[in-house]
Design an enzyme around this catalytic site. Structure first.
Site, PDB file in Angstrom:
ATOM      1  CE1 TYR A  29     -14.155  10.534 -17.278  1.00 60.86           C
ATOM      2  CE2 TYR A  29     -13.840  10.809 -14.924  1.00 60.86           C
ATOM      3  CZ  TYR A  29     -14.212  10.037 -15.998  1.00 60.86           C
ATOM      4  OH  TYR A  29     -14.630   8.760 -15.791  1.00 60.86           O
ATOM      5  CG  ASP A  67      -6.815  15.393 -16.209  1.00 58.85           C
ATOM      6  OD1 ASP A  67      -6.105  14.742 -17.003  1.00 58.85           O
ATOM      7  OD2 ASP A  67      -7.887  14.952 -15.749  1.00 58.85           O
ATOM      8  CE  LYS A 118     -10.173   7.353 -19.303  1.00 56.43           C
ATOM      9  NZ  LYS A 118     -10.483   8.689 -18.793  1.00 56.43           N
ATOM     10  NE  ARG A 164      -3.077   0.385   3.193  1.00 57.45           N
ATOM     11  CZ  ARG A 164      -2.533   0.759   4.354  1.00 57.45           C
ATOM     12  NH1 ARG A 164      -1.975   1.938   4.489  1.00 57.45           N
ATOM     13  NH2 ARG A 164      -2.559  -0.051   5.387  1.00 57.45           N
TER      14      ARG A 164
HETATM   15  C1  LIG Z   1     -11.056   9.210 -17.570  1.00 57.44           C
HETATM   16  C2  LIG Z   1     -10.581  10.503 -17.100  1.00 57.44           C
HETATM   17  C3  LIG Z   1     -10.377  10.753 -15.728  1.00 57.44           C
HETATM   18  C4  LIG Z   1     -10.717   9.731 -14.656  1.00 57.44           C
HETATM   19  O1  LIG Z   1      -9.825   8.653 -14.688  1.00 57.44           O
HETATM   20  P1  LIG Z   1     -10.207   7.161 -14.243  1.00 57.44           P
HETATM   21  O2  LIG Z   1      -8.963   6.408 -14.576  1.00 57.44           O
HETATM   22  O3  LIG Z   1     -11.395   6.740 -15.040  1.00 57.44           O
HETATM   23  O4  LIG Z   1     -10.497   7.190 -12.790  1.00 57.44           O
HETATM   24  C5  LIG Z   1      -9.869  11.980 -15.363  1.00 57.44           C
HETATM   25  N1  LIG Z   1      -9.574  12.924 -16.272  1.00 57.44           N
HETATM   26  C6  LIG Z   1      -9.766  12.721 -17.605  1.00 57.44           C
HETATM   27  C7  LIG Z   1      -9.431  13.804 -18.565  1.00 57.44           C
HETATM   28  C8  LIG Z   1     -10.274  11.512 -18.059  1.00 57.44           C
HETATM   29  O5  LIG Z   1     -10.485  11.330 -19.370  1.00 57.44           O
END
Ligand SMILES: *Cc1c(COP(=O)(O)O)cnc(C)c1O
Length: 397
Positions: A115, A187, A212, A62
């Site tokens: 998102y 992000d 992604k 963890r």
């Molecule tokens: C999918 C996504 C998230 C969230 O991520 P998860 O891996 O699904 O928890 C955050 N920011 C963006 C831009 C995303 O496309």
């Protein structure tokens, strides 16, 4: 490998070779999957020293694990940051970073196109803890300046934003953050470090949904954070340790592998997306296309300034609204009707009813997500096959 001049080496090479190392324990060239929850101490004294932070070493998965460490090192290297930290999902990473900085009674200033999950965290979950999030139009960074006050913990932006590819000027936002002595969190999911490195533009922290493009194959949910070493150490020792949103060793390994092909995938995603964006912009049934690589994108100049490429997401407005969009989505063959993005397979979805259903009708309108907006995550198939699929499906609309 140690002799490679990292400053002069192309990013495509760095993605494959990483920061240059083999597994320190065994010399394994491919990072092993250390599928172990706990790690033995050599003796009682060493155990106590590791716990006291006087000696480095693994204790319990963890808090840290060698496969996670390999991933953290590589993402920090590619983002040009000091250190990285891996999480079990993008949302675990994002929530950890904002919770780290924000106490009850404080506020967060954020861009408003996000998102859907991040928007829900900001508008539904954080207010339960007496944390206010001020979502403002980030295309004009003066809005951040106006929204920040003495109780603001951080500025949070997503650029390019999901799903309209709206951009925020990272350098301008970082100047406002610095002036107010608060961190700028970016992000970087849509661009990845292959096309955009926010830390080099003045950001303090980068977050990713590694689910992604970094994973790239639609088989792993994961998140990453990159920032200063002290911050990462502290985040590991507090929120990650206490709330426990860790990544599994297997998933960390899948991302280490994903990073090796990031350059070729991103190049192909971009090539295909550009062709599709151009095809759609001339299609009579399409009224608008959102892709930062098109000169018609309202922030094309900013895109060229802060990104070295445009990625694989293309959104477009189909004439006839939601009904026409549904018809299209039900008639594609190669595109899979599914949320998520960044996979080698092409995906198609409807943000208003799917990924962005956490936005109210009013909020959707404000950020420009209409009922007829369709989002494509363009994969790495042959572009002619993808265009042929869209052509036949549009014919049925
Ligand atoms: C999918 C996504 C998230 C969230 O991520 P998860 O891996 O699904 O928890 C955050 N920011 C963006 C831009 C995303 O496309």
């Amino acid at each position: 490998m140690a002799k490679m001049n990292l400053k002069k080496t192309h990013l495509a090479t760095l993605c494959v070779h990483g920061s240059g190392g083999v597994d320190p324990a065994t010399g394994a060239v491919s990072t092993p999957i250390y599928q172990s929850s706990t790690f033995a101490f050599k003796n009682a004294r060493q155990g106590a020293e590791i716990f006291a932070g006087e000696t480095e070493g693994f204790v319990y998965t963890r808090i840290g694990n060698p496969t996670q460490s390999a991933l953290e090192k590589e993402i920090a290297f590619l983002e040009n940051g000091e250190a990285g930290l891996a999480f079990g999902s993008g949302m675990a990473a994002i929530s950890a970073v904002v919770l780290y900085y924000t106490r009850c009674g404080m506020n967060i200033v954020s861009s408003d196109t996000l998102y859907g999950g991040t928007h829900n965290l900001f508008m539904e979950t954080l207010p339960n803890y007496n944390i206010e999030v001020r979502e403002v139009d980030g295309t004009d960074t003066a809005n951040f300046e106006k929204a920040v006050d003495e109780n603001t913990s951080c500025i949070y932006i997503e650029t390019p934003a999901n799903p309209t590819l709206t951009l925020v000027d990272i350098e301008a936002a970082s100047r406002i953050a610095r002036k107010n002595s608060i961190p700028l969190i970016v992000d970087n999911t849509f661009s990845t470090p292959y096309f955009q490195r926010p830390l080099e533009l003045g950001a303090d922290i980068v977050v990713h949904s590694a689910t992604k493009y970094i994973g790239g194959h639609g088989d792993t949910v994961a998140g990453l954070v990159v920032g200063k070493q002290d911050f990462i150490n502290d985040l590991r020792g507090t929120i990650l340790r206490d709330i426990g949103g860790i990544i599994s060793p297997l998933n960390a390994w899948l991302l280490v592998r994903g990073l090796k092909t990031l350059a070729v995938r991103m190049e192909r995603h971009q090539e295909n997306a550009m062709e599709i964006a151009q095809y759609l912009s001339f299609h009579p049934k399409v009224s608008q296309v959102w892709y930062t690589g098109l000169s018609t994108h309202p922030q094309h100049e900013l895109a060229k300034r802060q990104m070295s490429g445009h990625g694989g997401v293309v959104s477009f407005e189909i004439k006839g609204g939601r009904k026409a969009g549904e018809k299209l989505m039900n008639n594609v063959n190669l595109f899979t009707l599914a949320v998520s993005l960044g996979d080698v397979d092409s995906l198609i979805e409807h943000p208003a009813s799917m990924t962005h259903s956490t936005y109210s009708a009013e909020e959707l309108q404000k950020v420009g997500i209409s009922e007829g907006l369709v989002r494509l995550s363009v994969g790495i198939e042959h572009s002619q096959d993808l265009i042929a699929d869209l052509r036949q499906a549009l014919k049925r609309v």
